[in-house]
Design an enzyme around this catalytic site. Sequence first.
Site, PDB file in Angstrom:
ATOM      1  N   GLU A 172      33.533  47.853  48.014  1.00  0.00           N
ATOM      2  CA  GLU A 172      33.599  49.246  47.508  1.00  0.00           C
ATOM      3  C   GLU A 172      32.718  50.200  48.318  1.00  0.00           C
ATOM      4  OE1 GLU A 172      33.068  49.301  43.223  1.00  0.00           O
ATOM      5  OE2 GLU A 172      35.037  48.376  42.944  1.00  0.00           O
ATOM      6  N   GLU A 295      39.754  42.839  42.634  1.00  0.00           N
ATOM      7  CA  GLU A 295      39.156  43.088  41.315  1.00  0.00           C
ATOM      8  C   GLU A 295      40.203  43.748  40.434  1.00  0.00           C
ATOM      9  OE1 GLU A 295      35.259  44.909  41.003  1.00  0.00           O
ATOM     10  OE2 GLU A 295      34.672  44.096  42.957  1.00  0.00           O
TER      11      GLU A 295
END
Length: 500
Positions: A172, A295
Amino acid sequence: MKGSIQVDPTEQIAAIDNRIYGSFIEQLGRAVYEGIYQPEHPAADEDGFRKDVIAAVRQLKVPIIRYPGGNFVSQYNWEDGIGPKDERPTRLNLAWRQIETNQFGLHEFMKWAEKAGAKANMAVNLGTRGIEDAAHLVEYCNFPRGTYYSDLRRRNGRSQPFAIHTWCLGNEMDGPWEIGMQTANEYGHLANETAKAMKRVDESIELVACGSSSIENPTFGEWEKTVLDQCYDNVDYLSLHRYYGYYNDDDPAELDNYLGKNIDLNQFIKGVVAICDAVKARKRTKKTINLSFDEWNVWYHSNKADTRIKPWQTAPHLLEDIYNFEDALLVGSLLITLLKNSDRVKIACLAQLVNVIAPIMTENDGGVWQQSIFYPFLQVADYGRGVALSSHVETETYHSREFDAVPFLDSIAVYNDNAAEVVVFAENKSQTETLDFTINFKELRPVSIAEATQFAGYAPKADNRDGRMRIRPLTDVRLNNSEAAATLQPLSWNMFRFKL
Ligand code: AHR
């Protein structure tokens, strides 16, 4: 209400990559400490791993597990977690503001994953560290012997290389919360240079570059394009992350909307595929970048409680969502969506696996219990193996706050040549009506019904803290030559296995 699916073995989406049933363990909350690792627990084995947790993970047949983060990895020194345990430093985990004792590190994870029957999907720190550190880690894990890091691994008790095949280039990196956040240009450049170095150490590895942390991030789209422009030739997958929440949970109309969220997931995947392929076209290359949805899950129940947790504990009860039945229905639908996109989604990780937004929960002084979302995942991971069929579905639709036409029936068929089976997963999203479900077989002539089950009859808000949730047989399924029929209960997840 009526609905049907056509099962045609010639209409194939793709051979399903089993890594689509992956999961994720982060050094966060009680995922590791008091989750998979608890030496003082009566169920701990000689390595301090909880045997009851390993048994539950094995039940889910998770083939690959991402580790050690998540946000945690962006500030992690992997060297802190190797060598004699009494010499390992205790550090501040800045991502989650908890204490990291480093009693569990690389060797412990690899040993645990082996016991759990899973491979590793190892993330490197591209937040506070970079090229050199990542190359050293590959050398430590994968190089046979005779160099500083490979010999260090051997001295630490592992003579054979760990042979880790799949690696994530950070986590991220577009997120303002991430330690070491970067612009797309900065990350694209760093990912490319790190990928080059890692592949020079071991050219057999495959690499996942970070896509946007969320489709809602303002740089979504631009980020994917800019990053891939720079690292396309040296990476193999682009990552996607998506969590769903449900904030007004007393309104039945909101439940209709919530159960339609797989439409959002589908659009997200299709959008990222389009960007990958646009970069491919511009580069005039034959290479295709596939997706690692590393995810995905429901995550919202614990948000408020997390704000009350005091920082700097070793195993805080962070992100401990207690899932209810409607979450299980959404997870079932998200799994069907991943299968429908299995031509491009080759890796996916249910985030996470134990205690932290997880299907498996542990009691510190007690046993293990399964959350509602455990059950659809269990069935799809077990029987969704083979070839995903593009299975035409006919169904009525409904309108919800965010989605114009949500199909009441969500369904897919999987053709498993090895087991001589066709498996059909089907969900009825109606809160009130049963659905007369017909399965039409084209070409195939199943000889028997191996199993028909339903996960149904629970109140949407019911959870499984009392351990009463069960998958039950679905009775009165008729098989007649080229057609099968059954009645799907309102709000139900169903599975049919036909022997060929
Ligand atoms: O899974 C929990 C967190 O969600 C991860 O650490 C991070 O990557 C994401 O924002």
